[in-house]
Structures are given as C-alpha cells and as structure tokens.
Scaffold this active site. Sequence first.
Site, PDB file in Angstrom:
ATOM      1  CG  LEU A  96      -2.226  -0.637   1.177  1.00  0.00           C
ATOM      2  CD1 LEU A  96      -2.872  -0.921   2.658  1.00  0.00           C
ATOM      3  CD2 LEU A  96      -3.178  -0.351   0.203  1.00  0.00           C
ATOM      4  CG  ASP A  97       1.053   4.064  -3.395  1.00  0.00           C
ATOM      5  OD1 ASP A  97       2.062   3.212  -3.565  1.00  0.00           O
ATOM      6  OD2 ASP A  97       0.403   4.489  -4.229  1.00  0.00           O
TER       7      ASP A  97
END
Length: 252
Positions: free
Chosen positions: A68-69
């Site tokens: 996940l960013d």
Amino acid sequence: MGESNFWELSEASTNLGFGCTPRERSLDELLSAGVVLIDKPRGPSSHQLAAWARETLGITRLGHGGTLDPFATGLLTLMCGKATRLTEIALKGDKRYVGVMRFGRDVANDELADTLSQLNGVIYNVPPLESAVKIQVRTRTIHSLRMLESDEDSRIAAFEASCSAGTYIRTLAKDIGLMLDTKCELSELHRDRTGPFDQTMACTMQQLTDAAFLHREHGDDSALVKLIAPVEALLSDLPSLTVKDGAAAALS
C-alpha cells in the site's frame, strides 16, 4: 431385547503428536507460522510498517503481502516465520478499495457513472512512475467499479473498486480523467478487502503494541494470540481435507 439398530457415536480425538486444531496453537507456534492483519494508517510505507511489526513482535522473519502506498490506508497482510513461504498466495488474492477522486472540472453524476461502467472487465493498467515495479503495459481485471457518492460543487467523488491483484488504482484514476478529458487525482484510498480477509479481521498498530506489551511485561499471551491467525487462514479459499491419525503417516 433384540439387537439395537442404532450405532453409538463418540467424539473423535487426536494424538497431539499429529498437531492440534489451528486455533489451539501456542503463541510461539503462531509466531513461527502465522498471519497478522493490520489496519495500516496513512503515513508509513508498507515496508516501514512490516519492520515495526517485526520489532514489536520480537521476531526476525516477517514480510507483507500486497504493498500500500504511504498515503493509502487499510488492510495489510503480515506473514510471520514460515508463513512467508506463502507470500505469492497472499499477493495473488483479489482486492477491494474505497477511494476519493478529485476532478479538474465539474463532472455530472451520470457522466461519471457511465465512464466507470466502461472500465469493468479486462483493462490495460500501467504502473505509475513512482512504483517499485518495472514500468510496462499489462492487463488487469476490474470486477466491479462504481460510484458511491459525489459532490459536484467540490468536484470530488467516492468510489468502490473490486479488482485483481496488482491493479494500480492511481493509474485507474488517471485513466478516468483521460476519458473525461480532465485532470483526476486520487486523494484518498482505503483497502477493505484482500483475498479471503476483510476489514473486520484487522487490528490497529496500537492494539498490536498493547498486546505485545502485555506478553512481554506481564507474561499474558491472551490478547496477542487473538491477533495472530494461523497460517491456514491464507489457504481458506482452497479445498481442505480432514484425516484420521492413522492416515496422517501415509500422507507425509
């Protein structure tokens, strides 16, 4: 009296030498092959959160399945010990996201809904420049893409996307902007499902910290064992077979 026509059934038991039911495993066993589902907050990267969890749990081997960013939130699968061997399975699971897009012009609800409907199915999805993978054109599947609500005055819209693994939602938002002939930025993104896991199964970083503290300082494992799922949780989508003790040796 004549012979009975009924069988008397008794509950089966198993020799602990063949193991126990997954939820009866000790904390040490879970840490050597278990899964922790974290509700990732906005800010840290997936690698940073995995490093924090590794230190918090006091183990040397821990990885994550599905990056996940830093700006994104939601489900991050952490695999402890031998469970890291199943990383590929965790990575291949379908994902579901809820996000917010901001547009460069006013976009009517019916125009946006029509655009989103055109993106259901197999699409081209190119990783963004800031991603850690090789930039190349590849296809991904959008199982469902729909608008949840919008505010035309503020030029923002919330959406839900169910997709195959490896789909870059940031790229998807950019493509939506190209189709609408306007700029489209992804301002918020939350993953609420990955593979067989959903949001209700996740714990926060604070909950994991508190449970680890109780174990380390007070010898109380009760909270921590509830936050670590057995490795079989990663395989819950696959067919399973239960055998008697007498057949276990033949399968090994």
